[in-house]
Design a protein around this motif. Structure first.
Motif, short mmCIF file in Angstrom:
data_model
loop_
_atom_site.label_atom_id
_atom_site.label_comp_id
_atom_site.label_asym_id
_atom_site.label_seq_id
_atom_site.Cartn_x
_atom_site.Cartn_y
_atom_site.Cartn_z
N ASP B 3 0.68 -1.13 0.11
CA ASP B 3 0.16 0.35 0.06
C ASP B 3 0.24 1.28 -0.18
OD1 ASP B 3 -3.09 -0.58 -0.58
OD2 ASP B 3 -3.39 -0.72 1.91
N TRP B 4 0.59 2.24 -0.74
CA TRP B 4 1.58 3.23 -1.31
C TRP B 4 0.77 4.31 0.16
CZ3 TRP B 4 5.34 4.73 -3.78
CH2 TRP B 4 5.86 3.99 -4.87
N GLY B 7 -2.78 8.09 -1.75
CA GLY B 7 -4.03 7.75 -2.22
C GLY B 7 -4.00 8.14 -3.73
N PRO B 8 -4.58 7.74 -4.61
CA PRO B 8 -4.95 7.73 -6.06
C PRO B 8 -5.08 9.49 -6.59
CG PRO B 8 -6.81 6.81 -5.54
CD PRO B 8 -5.62 6.43 -4.26
N GLU B 9 -5.97 9.97 -5.74
CA GLU B 9 -6.23 11.36 -5.64
C GLU B 9 -4.50 11.72 -5.70
OE1 GLU B 9 -6.96 10.08 -3.25
OE2 GLU B 9 -5.90 11.03 -0.99
N TRP B 11 -1.06 10.70 -6.76
CA TRP B 11 -0.94 10.78 -8.30
C TRP B 11 -1.62 11.68 -8.98
CZ3 TRP B 11 3.16 8.32 -7.92
CH2 TRP B 11 3.90 7.37 -6.62
N GLN B 12 -2.61 11.49 -9.21
CA GLN B 12 -3.46 12.26 -10.38
C GLN B 12 -3.35 13.99 -10.24
OE1 GLN B 12 -7.54 13.01 -9.89
NE2 GLN B 12 -7.73 12.45 -11.96
#
Lengths: 241, 230
Positions: B3-4, B7-9, B11-12
């Motif tokens: 787990d990073w 979160g994906p937000e 990375w976006q």
């Protein structure tokens, strides 16, 4: 002579107060009359509640916090940064759908179903209770999916208001206190959202640990309970219990 | 995959930031190079006020810039009126708006290194080119521009890095739309305000490492250019 004009009190003290940005205007008035009445001095700092939380945990010398929510004061109490049992709701915020354009909003949510706006400003629901309330309203009215693509989020209710008042967003959910003047919406058009459509936006005050032995801190909290402070708070569009 | 911590937000936001920085840098090189050339050559009385105007974003608080850009892009602002007349609509809360803001905010970081590089060349090489019957445009592209290469590189690196690190302007005109206007710096601000300190630490730490790397690479660039130019 200035020495004679200061009120006669046994001991006048100073307290640093962290005030949620949305409560700026009423608190300035309240602090003024508080100082006149008690001789204590309230030094006000305005900002975001999350930012104050971080500062208080790292030793900021605030004696009192007037938060924009209930969670932060109760969290500070349980973590030992505030005096247990001292938090209370000093104001309950009201939500208004507002536009700078005079006839855009006809005292209802109907405008949300139209294409008469490109952008709607809402405070970030993770950061601001007014944002959470706004999404509650959209959810209840079943308009969330219609409106969602047009949403822009302000990092707090002050920025959200700026988006709407500069016209970059045509409408937005803001605090009634931001658009009210003498009990009337001062400019543009708006719909005061019925309280049944969202959870009450309760703002709590709390005595912080560093203000525990400060007479000015306890006096200020007491003053906030008083009728004079309540009248000021109500005149700015908040509900007071 | 483990787990990073972000979160994906996030990375976006990182992706969008790099895209914004790249486009800002490219646009700035196109705008800043002729502007820097003019500033380095002209004797005009407009030189001082124009140079001051170009430097202004360097000294103004980003919130002042952001505030005025928001007003400018709005329905009552010149740019807002222009974009509405052109049928584009309002630029605020869009990638185009962020790009406009970033270009203004990073302008001095592009113009100044290029201008200094042009000034460092001096008159001699261009006079030599003229005696060899090179036309001014020829001389610019074949003599001045290659000699100013270190300045152009510095401008590129600084514009890119400054756009990545810009906060006040993007916060004021962004609107926090994921994938459209939410960049790394505003994402960090959101994490801190929401008391998500672990994620804030990771993203902020990455920013520190990135900026350190940029400054180190700049000093390498400078060393190389010292060897090229006396």
């Amino acid at each position: 002579m200035t020495a004679f004009s200061t009120p006669l009190v046994a001991q006048s003290a100073e307290v640093n107060v962290a005030v949620a940005a949305n409560f700026t205007a009423p608190m300035k008035l309240i602090a003024q009359s508080f100082e006149q009445k008690t001789g204590h001095k309230a030094i006000l700092a305005f900002g975001g509640t999350g930012q104050f939380y971080a500062q208080i945990r790292h030793g900021a010398p605030f004696g009192v916090l007037l938060a924009a929510d209930q969670e932060t004061p109760s969290r500070l109490e349980s973590e030992g940064f505030a005096v247990k049992g001292t938090s209370f709701t000093y104001a309950t915020g009201q939500l208004v759908l507002w536009s700078r354009q005079p006839d855009l909003i006809k005292d209802s949510a109907d405008v949300l179903k139209t294409a008469r706006f490109q952008r709607i400003a809402i405070a970030n629901p993770k950061l601001a209770p007014y944002g959470r309330a706004a999404y509650d309203v959209l959810d209840k009215l079943d308009l969330l999916s219609t409106v969602k693509p047009k949403v822009v989020e302000g990092s707090n209710i002050a920025q959200t208001f700026q988006f709407v008042s500069s016209g970059n967003a045509q409408i937005g959910f803001v605090a009634l206190s931001q658009v009210l003047e003498k009990g009337q919406i001062r400019e543009g058009s708006g719909w005061i959202v019925p309280g049944s459509l969202y959870e009450p936006i309760r703002q709590d005050a709390v005595l912080l640990s560093s203000g525990q032995d400060n007479p000015a801190a306890t006096a200020l909290l007491e003053y906030l309970h008083g009728d004079k402070a309540k009248a000021v708070i109500e005149s700015f569009g908040y509900v007071v219990q | 995959m483990h787990d990073w911590p972000i979160g994906p937000e996030a990375w976006q936001a990182i992706g969008l930031t790099l895209q914004l920085a790249a486009m800002t840098t490219l646009t700035l090189l196109v705008i800043a190079t002729p502007l820097a050339w003019w500033l380095s050559q002209t004797q005009s009385r407009w030189r001082a006020p124009i140079a001051a105007l170009v430097t202004l974003p360097l000294v103004l608080p980003p919130t002042v810039l952001g505030f005025y850009i928001l007003v400018l892009l709005g329905p009552q602002g010149w740019v807002g009126m222009l974009t509405e007349w052109l049928g584009i609509g309002l630029l605020s809360f869009s990638f185009g708006g962020l790009l406009t803001g970033s270009i203004i905010a990073s302008l001095p970081f592009a113009v100044q290194p290029i201008q200094y590089a042009f000034e460092a060349i001096g008159k001699r090489p261009l006079e030599v080119a003229a005696t060899l019957r090179a036309r001014p445009l020829d001389a610019f592209f074949n003599v001045a521009l290659p000699l100013a290469r270190p300045g152009l590189l510095t401008a590129t690196v600084l514009s890119f890095a400054h756009t990545v690190g810009e906060f006040g302007v993007v916060l004021m005109i962004g609107g926090n739309i994921p994938g459209q206007t939410r960049v790394v710096s505003t994402q960090i601000f959101g994490y801190v305000e929401a008391m998500e300190y672990t994620a804030a630490h990771w993203l902020a730490g990455a920013m520190v490492v990135f900026s350190f790397g940029v400054l180190i690479s700049l000093s390498f660039l400078k060393k190389r250019s010292d060897r090229v130019m006396p």
